[in-house]
Scaffold this motif. Sequence first.
Motif, mmCIF file in Angstrom:
data_model
loop_
_atom_site.group_PDB
_atom_site.id
_atom_site.type_symbol
_atom_site.label_atom_id
_atom_site.label_comp_id
_atom_site.label_asym_id
_atom_site.label_seq_id
_atom_site.Cartn_x
_atom_site.Cartn_y
_atom_site.Cartn_z
ATOM 1 N N ARG A 126 0.839 -1.198 0.000
ATOM 2 C CA ARG A 126 0.000 0.000 0.000
ATOM 3 C C ARG A 126 0.877 1.252 0.000
ATOM 4 N N LEU A 127 0.539 2.200 -0.853
ATOM 5 C CA LEU A 127 1.300 3.439 -0.967
ATOM 6 C C LEU A 127 0.729 4.500 -0.026
ATOM 7 N N PRO A 128 1.557 5.456 0.397
ATOM 8 C CA PRO A 128 1.054 6.579 1.206
ATOM 9 C C PRO A 128 0.007 7.377 0.424
ATOM 10 N N THR A 129 -0.911 8.002 1.141
ATOM 11 C CA THR A 129 -2.004 8.742 0.501
ATOM 12 C C THR A 129 -1.484 9.841 -0.416
ATOM 13 N N LEU A 130 -0.423 10.536 -0.019
ATOM 14 C CA LEU A 130 0.133 11.602 -0.850
ATOM 15 C C LEU A 130 0.614 11.051 -2.188
ATOM 16 N N ASN A 131 1.291 9.916 -2.157
ATOM 17 C CA ASN A 131 1.748 9.276 -3.404
ATOM 18 C C ASN A 131 0.565 8.922 -4.302
ATOM 19 N N LEU A 132 -0.502 8.447 -3.683
ATOM 20 C CA LEU A 132 -1.696 8.078 -4.449
ATOM 21 C C LEU A 132 -2.302 9.297 -5.124
ATOM 22 N N ILE A 155 -0.814 12.131 -5.937
ATOM 23 C CA ILE A 155 0.077 12.598 -7.009
ATOM 24 C C ILE A 155 -0.106 11.732 -8.253
ATOM 25 N N SER A 156 -0.174 10.428 -8.033
ATOM 26 C CA SER A 156 -0.379 9.499 -9.152
ATOM 27 C C SER A 156 -1.700 9.784 -9.864
ATOM 28 N N LEU A 157 -2.748 10.009 -9.078
ATOM 29 C CA LEU A 157 -4.062 10.280 -9.668
ATOM 30 C C LEU A 157 -4.051 11.589 -10.454
ATOM 31 N N PHE A 158 -3.347 12.580 -9.934
ATOM 32 C CA PHE A 158 -3.243 13.870 -10.631
ATOM 33 C C PHE A 158 -2.548 13.701 -11.982
ATOM 34 N N LEU A 159 -1.430 12.992 -11.996
ATOM 35 C CA LEU A 159 -0.680 12.811 -13.237
ATOM 36 C C LEU A 159 -1.469 12.008 -14.265
ATOM 37 N N ARG A 160 -2.283 11.092 -13.789
ATOM 38 C CA ARG A 160 -3.040 10.244 -14.720
ATOM 39 C C ARG A 160 -4.280 10.935 -15.276
ATOM 40 N N MET A 161 -4.502 12.171 -14.860
ATOM 41 C CA MET A 161 -5.529 12.964 -15.526
ATOM 42 C C MET A 161 -5.192 13.165 -16.992
ATOM 43 N N ALA A 162 -3.919 12.989 -17.340
ATOM 44 C CA ALA A 162 -3.475 13.215 -18.715
ATOM 45 C C ALA A 162 -3.938 12.126 -19.668
#
Length: 541
Positions: free
Chosen positions: A252-258, A260-267
């Motif tokens: 499980r990844l830290p919430t902040l990492n999650l 950031i990942s979700l933000f980048l995958r908006m692309a």
Amino acid sequence: MKNHLIWIAFIMSIFLHIPLSVLPLGRDQGVWATAGMAFNQGAVFFKDFAHFNLPGLGISYALVLKFVEDPRVATMLLSLASSLLIMAGMFFLLRQTLDKAAATSSILLFSLIWPTSQDFWGIAQKDYMAMYGVFLSTWLIARANNNSDSRWLSIYSAGICVALSCMYKPLFVVTGLVLAVFHAVTNLLPQIQSGILNIKDLKRLVVDLVIFLSGHLSIASILLFYLIYNDAFESFYNGIFVIAPAYSSIFRLPTLNLLISLFLRMAILAQPIDWTGIIFFLLWMPIALLSIIYTMKTAFSKKNIWILTPYLVALATFLAQGKAFAYHSYPWQICIIMSVGIWLSALCKKNLTHKRMVYALTAVITTIICARAMFFSQYADTMATWLMIKNRTEYLHSSFGTINPNNGIPAPFVLEQISEWINKNTEARDKILVWGLECQIYALSKRMYATNSPFDFILTGNFTSNVRALKWQDALKKQFIKSLKQEKPKFIIITSNDANSIEPLPSNESAKLIPAFTLFIEKEYCMVLEIYPFEIYKRKI
């Protein structure tokens, strides 16, 4: 003209999906295609196919595989079917809450962007398949709140749609919770604000929620009957309520990492990410951010609050899974596409100057998307292969040549080579066993698996922190060895060098965790073929 655009969107989605039938079969797709094949041969999910998820995707594959033999074509058809249902749900929801222009704009963008951004790893994944139920259920509840003549039928149908989403992934039960809360707020908030709470309206709300729950329970009761009738309830319980939570706690990844990942995958970038992807990222992200801000502002009114449902569901399911796998962000990406459609539609309603600007902006975005999809992305090679301009062997090597066991994923062309060899060297009634996660071999070779464990994770996963999971795992190991000795598969395929974040131990090493299994292979089998990273063992007698 708008009606023509609606039909164009659906036709475009169909046309752009069809070439995806040449994509190789991914790992998860192989698991569920094998489940579908097993369903069609009378296997009972959970009891004859050990798993820790509900069988929705397996049932979907089973239905499609009755009409097509190739699991790769079946995967494309499932993705297409879900896309069309998502588009229908999105259109009806936005037409109900906003207007027809926003609905049409959103599904047009979706029909163009989604098929051309798919890869073999993410197509027809559970998180994506579940989204049609999210959109349809949200539309039905919004429709019921508009005092339609079929209010209770809409609410009941919404409950069924939520249940169908849960059949693909249980986490999507959050859809029902969000809709129930929004329904209560929409019906009671005006009265609470006025200081007058009408008992009649309160009773109607309770009836609505009971009907909504009964729709969900209609599907749940069918599943429960299936499990009890086939003596599979214990296996179901241990899979869903014991193994699944244990799996969820791994990596499980830290919430902040999650986030950031979700933000980048908006692309919504398809692999590989190259210079064209960077240009697309720089152009798309500002539009996506402005669009989602506008959509959130629009949603905060009584009529439009329903638009928030897909966003909340997408965010909740992504964070709850905690692993940031690419396909976990698919629901969020769908919502981003919808937001851009809503925003562009709203801008077009401004004055003529704005309209010209928006038309120009839309033309630029569409041109970039089309150019990247058709000429610079993996989809271009996929289309060329489907049109037979490019040889399939060349396609597998050029588009998927960078995939290798060093990142835990055997190359697709090797999997297809192994599957073809297995098919030619076995009879239809012969069983095989693949030790690893590469269930594609079962589906592509059209050969059933031996034992009730077609993949090794449940047998060898590290569940040391969960006593109940370990107890069930030990029981499955004993059952596995017993079934193996009885069924004696013609071939056993061992995968090596396939370690990953979920399974840090390669499959050839994890086999040693079950000494009786390695002893059985040494005694009863001999190696007849080695194609890295696979070793194929044949039964001696």
